[in-house]
Scaffold this motif. Structure first.
Motif, short mmCIF file in Angstrom:
data_model
loop_
_atom_site.label_atom_id
_atom_site.label_comp_id
_atom_site.label_asym_id
_atom_site.label_seq_id
_atom_site.Cartn_x
_atom_site.Cartn_y
_atom_site.Cartn_z
N GLU A 24 42.06 21.07 -14.86
CA GLU A 24 41.94 20.27 -16.10
C GLU A 24 43.23 19.62 -16.46
N HIS A 25 44.15 20.55 -16.59
CA HIS A 25 45.65 20.09 -17.14
C HIS A 25 46.32 19.27 -15.96
N LEU A 26 46.05 19.63 -14.48
CA LEU A 26 46.45 18.67 -13.69
C LEU A 26 46.15 17.38 -13.76
N GLU A 27 45.05 17.29 -14.28
CA GLU A 27 44.29 15.75 -14.24
C GLU A 27 44.99 15.04 -15.44
N ILE A 28 45.04 15.91 -16.44
CA ILE A 28 45.58 15.24 -17.77
C ILE A 28 47.28 14.77 -17.50
N LEU A 29 47.85 15.46 -16.70
CA LEU A 29 49.40 15.29 -16.67
C LEU A 29 49.51 14.36 -15.66
N PHE A 30 48.71 14.12 -14.69
CA PHE A 30 48.80 13.56 -13.25
C PHE A 30 48.22 12.32 -13.07
N GLY A 31 46.77 12.41 -13.66
CA GLY A 31 45.71 11.38 -13.58
C GLY A 31 44.66 12.25 -12.93
N LYS A 32 43.37 11.25 -13.17
CA LYS A 32 42.07 11.80 -12.49
C LYS A 32 42.22 12.02 -10.78
N GLY A 33 41.61 13.28 -10.38
CA GLY A 33 41.50 13.38 -8.92
C GLY A 33 42.84 13.54 -8.14
N TYR A 34 43.89 13.76 -8.92
CA TYR A 34 45.17 14.07 -8.33
C TYR A 34 45.20 15.14 -7.62
N GLU A 35 45.84 15.37 -6.46
CA GLU A 35 46.11 16.83 -5.89
C GLU A 35 47.54 16.86 -5.67
N LEU A 36 47.72 18.16 -5.55
CA LEU A 36 49.28 18.72 -5.56
C LEU A 36 49.88 18.55 -4.19
N ARG A 37 51.15 17.85 -3.85
CA ARG A 37 51.61 17.79 -2.70
C ARG A 37 52.54 19.21 -2.23
N LYS A 38 52.18 19.53 -1.10
CA LYS A 38 52.95 21.02 -0.83
C LYS A 38 54.57 20.68 -0.51
N LEU A 39 55.49 21.09 -1.16
CA LEU A 39 56.79 20.91 -0.85
C LEU A 39 57.43 22.13 0.29
N ARG A 40 56.93 23.30 -0.20
CA ARG A 40 56.99 24.38 0.75
C ARG A 40 56.29 25.73 0.55
N ASP A 41 56.18 26.41 1.66
CA ASP A 41 55.37 27.70 1.13
C ASP A 41 56.31 28.66 0.61
N ILE A 83 53.10 25.96 -25.58
CA ILE A 83 54.45 25.13 -25.33
C ILE A 83 53.72 23.66 -24.95
N THR A 84 54.47 22.53 -24.99
CA THR A 84 54.17 21.42 -24.60
C THR A 84 54.44 20.79 -23.23
N ILE A 85 53.64 20.55 -22.33
CA ILE A 85 53.93 20.52 -21.11
C ILE A 85 53.83 18.89 -20.70
N VAL A 86 54.73 18.00 -20.29
CA VAL A 86 54.67 16.65 -20.17
C VAL A 86 54.74 16.20 -18.71
N GLY A 87 53.84 15.35 -18.29
CA GLY A 87 53.75 14.83 -16.81
C GLY A 87 53.76 13.46 -16.99
N PRO A 88 53.74 12.73 -15.76
CA PRO A 88 54.00 11.34 -15.83
C PRO A 88 52.68 10.61 -16.60
N LYS A 89 51.59 11.17 -16.25
CA LYS A 89 50.26 10.42 -16.95
C LYS A 89 49.92 10.94 -18.49
N GLY A 90 50.42 12.06 -18.68
CA GLY A 90 49.99 12.37 -20.22
C GLY A 90 50.76 13.83 -20.45
N ALA A 91 50.37 14.32 -21.46
CA ALA A 91 51.12 15.70 -21.90
C ALA A 91 49.79 16.62 -22.67
N VAL A 92 50.18 17.95 -22.55
CA VAL A 92 49.41 18.98 -22.79
C VAL A 92 49.92 19.91 -23.74
N THR A 93 49.51 20.24 -24.84
CA THR A 93 49.97 21.27 -25.61
C THR A 93 49.30 22.71 -25.56
N LEU A 94 49.85 23.65 -24.98
CA LEU A 94 48.90 25.06 -24.80
C LEU A 94 49.04 25.57 -26.00
#
Ligand SMILES: [Zn+2]
Length: 271
Positions: A42-59, A124-135
């Motif tokens: 839920e928070h990923l979509e608020i911060l990065f947009g609907k349907g967004y998926e994380l991209r793997k940088l490294r294991d 705390i408040t988390i801010v992403g490119p598309k929105g913010a979430v306050t936990l």
């Protein structure tokens, strides 16, 4: 510490001293965790947009866990920290893991907790490119811990949730007390410290530590065996839980799955 706590500690240390300290012969690799965020879907979509998926940088060292390319900004009452790494995969609840130094900079006062134990922790408040979430809650300082497999646990003679000590470092050696043991087949051997702890001892990811046990805590396990005509995966699970060894003699039938599991767990003895 209060005076009575100090008295108690001294008493404990003196007793322990008499019992003697036994270092592990096998070193444990150290993994240093910088501040990071685990997000809920839920928070990923608020911060990065609907349907967004994380991209793997490294294991990461633990199987299935990864550092994502994405970062967020943390905003606290007293300060801001940018470029805070997101770790995947997604979780049920969003969790922010900080070192004490980060917490001071942000102006929050999180407790030392096991991962996932978030009740009553600060938000705390988390801010992403598309929105913010306050936990409301979710900020912790992770309790230092060692991940290991059941096979490692047998070798180090520890059990899940045991508390041990680890010595590490070179010119500024530190003995870390209150190190939590976490055992799962899905783990890989790794001693997880945050950046404050690692800096205090002058260690980095890839260095090693030595597990310390006091003589009184080392139980020499009585070896018990399971010997049956037919051994299935269920028998192996049962043996693993009880700390038993499976013996194969001529005439024992073992299913391929059971054999593979018992040998992976290191509890198979062929006679
Ligand atoms: Zn960990």
């Amino acid at each position: 510490m209060k005076p009575e706590d100090i008295q108690e500690l001294v008493k404990r240390l003196v007793e322990r001293e008499l019992e003697g300290i036994i270092p592990s012969s096998r070193p444990i690799p150290i993994g240093v965790s910088a501040r990071h965020v685990h997000l809920s879907g839920e928070h990923l979509e608020i911060l990065f947009g609907k349907g967004y998926e994380l991209r793997k940088l490294r294991d990461l060292s633990q199987p299935g866990q990864f550092a994502a390319e994405e970062t967020v900004t943390l905003v606290g009452p007293k300060g801001v920290i940018e470029k805070v790494r997101i770790l995947g995969p997604l979780r049920k609840r969003t969790q922010v893991e900080l070192a004490k130094t980060d917490a001071i900079k942000l102006g929050v006062d999180p407790p030392v907790r096991d991962s996932g134990d978030l009740d009553g922790t600060p938000g705390i408040t988390i801010v992403g490119p598309k929105g913010a979430v306050t936990l409301e809650e979710g900020v912790i300082i992770a309790k230092r811990h060692i991940h290991m497999t059941p096979q490692d646990a047998r070798e180090f003679q520890v059990q899940d949730r045991d508390i041990v000590r680890v010595i590490c470092g070179n010119e500024r050696k530190v003995i870390f007390d209150e190190v939590l043991i976490r055992v799962s087949e899905n783990y890989a051997l790794d001693f997880h410290l945050d950046t404050d702890e690692a800096n205090a001892a002058g260690v980095k990811t890839g260095d090693t530590g030595i597990l310390l046990k006091y003589r009184g805590e080392v139980k020499v396990p009585e070896k018990r065996y399971i010997q049956k005509r037919l051994i299935t995966e269920k028998d192996v699970r049962e043996a693993e839980k009880k700390g038993y060894t499976i013996i194969l003699t001529k005439g024992t039938i073992i299913t391929p799955l059971a054999r593979e599991l018992a040998s992976r767990l290191g509890i198979l003895e062929v006679r």
